[in-house]
Design an enzyme around this catalytic site. Structure first.
Site, mmCIF file in Angstrom:
data_model
loop_
_atom_site.group_PDB
_atom_site.id
_atom_site.type_symbol
_atom_site.label_atom_id
_atom_site.label_comp_id
_atom_site.label_asym_id
_atom_site.label_seq_id
_atom_site.Cartn_x
_atom_site.Cartn_y
_atom_site.Cartn_z
ATOM 1 N N HIS A 1 -22.656 3.328 -36.244
ATOM 2 C CA HIS A 1 -23.749 3.227 -37.216
ATOM 3 C C HIS A 1 -24.734 4.393 -37.110
ATOM 4 O O HIS A 1 -25.538 4.614 -38.011
ATOM 5 C CB HIS A 1 -24.489 1.886 -37.078
ATOM 6 C CG HIS A 1 -25.356 1.763 -35.867
ATOM 7 N ND1 HIS A 1 -24.965 1.104 -34.724
ATOM 8 C CD2 HIS A 1 -26.612 2.207 -35.612
ATOM 9 C CE1 HIS A 1 -25.941 1.138 -33.836
ATOM 10 N NE2 HIS A 1 -26.959 1.813 -34.343
ATOM 11 N N ASP B 1 -18.087 -0.659 -33.451
ATOM 12 C CA ASP B 1 -19.281 0.167 -33.646
ATOM 13 C C ASP B 1 -19.315 1.348 -32.688
ATOM 14 O O ASP B 1 -20.342 1.663 -32.094
ATOM 15 C CB ASP B 1 -20.559 -0.664 -33.506
ATOM 16 C CG ASP B 1 -21.791 0.096 -34.029
ATOM 17 O OD1 ASP B 1 -21.602 1.016 -34.859
ATOM 18 O OD2 ASP B 1 -22.914 -0.215 -33.601
ATOM 19 N N SER C 1 -29.612 3.669 -29.544
ATOM 20 C CA SER C 1 -28.236 3.378 -29.941
ATOM 21 C C SER C 1 -27.313 4.526 -29.569
ATOM 22 O O SER C 1 -27.572 5.685 -29.903
ATOM 23 C CB SER C 1 -28.163 3.137 -31.447
ATOM 24 O OG SER C 1 -28.805 1.937 -31.802
#
Length: 384
Positions: free
Chosen positions: A123, A153, A227
């Site tokens: 993402h 992901d 992230s």
């Protein structure tokens, strides 16, 4: 009598005091344990119960391999709100003038090898026209996307620089609740940051975040921008790739999740070798075997999952599976949990054959299915 006491009192008292001192210094003379032996056998508890007073060494080991990612994307938007009006577009179509706007987002990544392979979150890189990698030593370079896996992901990037630091791999399957965890990344774009906590849980799933979930949960602060960063142990070894948080405010509330390094490495190797993640596929949808269904099938007390959907011309249909079949086991493994069983299938090499034990109309039958290649998920259409 009093004269006798006065005559013998002081010598007697002095003798008692001298005897006490001798016994205290040399207890073995009267059969007591030696003081030296007691000292030697005394447990050194202070060195056992006290942990390290600093994790600076772990940061020195791991931090150079954690990078900042700057991704940019060109967005085409109408030059004026009038051009979005349905009546205007009815007569003039979509040919009105548009402006190009550059959007930038921040994330993190981990250098996994001296060759320049970087792991990050899918993402973070999805839809990016350009990805800039900034190293801790001040160097910057452009990265190319080797491949991605939306179902976990994860994404793999490649940069071409010399003398690259790389992370030391730890063991995610050996983590215990209560182990120290350090999260390293670039939260809110303030620069590389290290936060500390513990492993709160392992094997977290059914969170609705990814198709394949086996998360490490930690209370080490993970914020936007973390992230794709590193979750490391007290020695600086990589145990996970930070990926998500549960938060009502958008910031850390002590519930963060990381993808175990074991799973991340499997995905990375498959992407590098094949350009995609190779997963097995049966082509079925399953639902839990509820108590009511188990009673109706006569399977009270036995594990199983119900076939709720079958893909046309998929491996399951070719093998003879039907709607309403109750799968009892796959390749000898009891099928008591649908997600676990489908993950088991995903780990099987396509073209391999597996035995499927099912209950149909009150009797057990055995089917042989040839595992297929799981098709990639449908791409998400983005608004222009």
């Amino acid at each position: 009598m009093l004269k006798a006491l006065r005559f013998f009192g002081w010598p007697l008292l002095a003798g008692v005091l001298i005897a006490m001192l001798i016994i205290q210094r040399f207890p073995e003379l009267v059969g007591l344990p030696s003081l030296d032996v007691n000292l030697q056998q005394a447990p050194q508890t202070s060195a056992v119960v006290q942990g390290p007073v600093t994790y600076a060494d772990a940061v020195v080991v791991a931090a150079p391999a954690v990078v900042n990612l700057y991704t940019t994307k060109v967005i085409n938007k109408p030059a004026h709100p009038l051009f979005e009006d349905p009546q205007f577009r009815r007569y003039f179509g979509d040919n009105g003038p548009k402006q190009r706007r550059m959007e930038s987002s921040l994330g993190s990544g981990v250098i996994m090898s001296p060759e320049g392979y970087i792991l990050t979150n899918n993402h973070v890189t999805t839809g990016a026209d350009q990805i800039v990698v900034a190293l801790r030593d001040g160097r910057e370079t452009l990265a190319r996307v080797v491949g991605s896996d939306p179902e976990t992901d994860l994404a793999v990037l490649k940069i071409d620089l010399k003398n690259l630091p790389s992370i030391t791999l730890g063991r995610s399957d050996g983590l215990r609740v209560g182990d120290v965890a350090l999260a390293i990344g670039n939260p809110f774009g303030v620069g590389q940051t290290v936060t500390m906590g513990i492993i709160s849980a392992t094997g977290r799933n059914q969170l609705g975040l990814n198709s394949y979930e086996d998360f490490i949960q930690t209370d080490a602060a993970i914020n936007p921008g973390n992230s794709g960063g590193a979750l490391v142990d007290a020695n600086g070894n990589l145990t996970g790739i930070n990926t998500a948080i549960f938060s009502k405010s958008g910031g850390s509330q002590g519930i963060g999740f990381a993808i175990p390094v074991k799973l991340a490495m499997e995905v990375m190797k498959s992407i590098i070798e094949h350009g995609q993640v190779i997963r097995g596929w049966l082509g079925i949808e399953v639902q839990p075997l509820t108590k009511e269904l188990a009673e109706s099938f006569g399977l009270t007390g036995r594990p199983g999952i119900v076939v709720a959907g079958i893909f046309r011309d998929g491996p399951a249909q070719k093998a003879g599976l039907q709607l309403g079949d109750v799968i009892l086991s796959i390749d000898g493994e009891p099928a008591g949990d649908g997600r676990k069983s489908m993950n088991q299938v995903a780990r099987i090499k396509p073209t391999d054959k597996v035995a499927i034990q099912v209950m149909r109309n009150g009797r057990e039958i055995k089917l042989i299915a040839e595992i297929g290649l799981r098709p990639p998920p449908a791409p998400v259409k983005e608004e222009e």
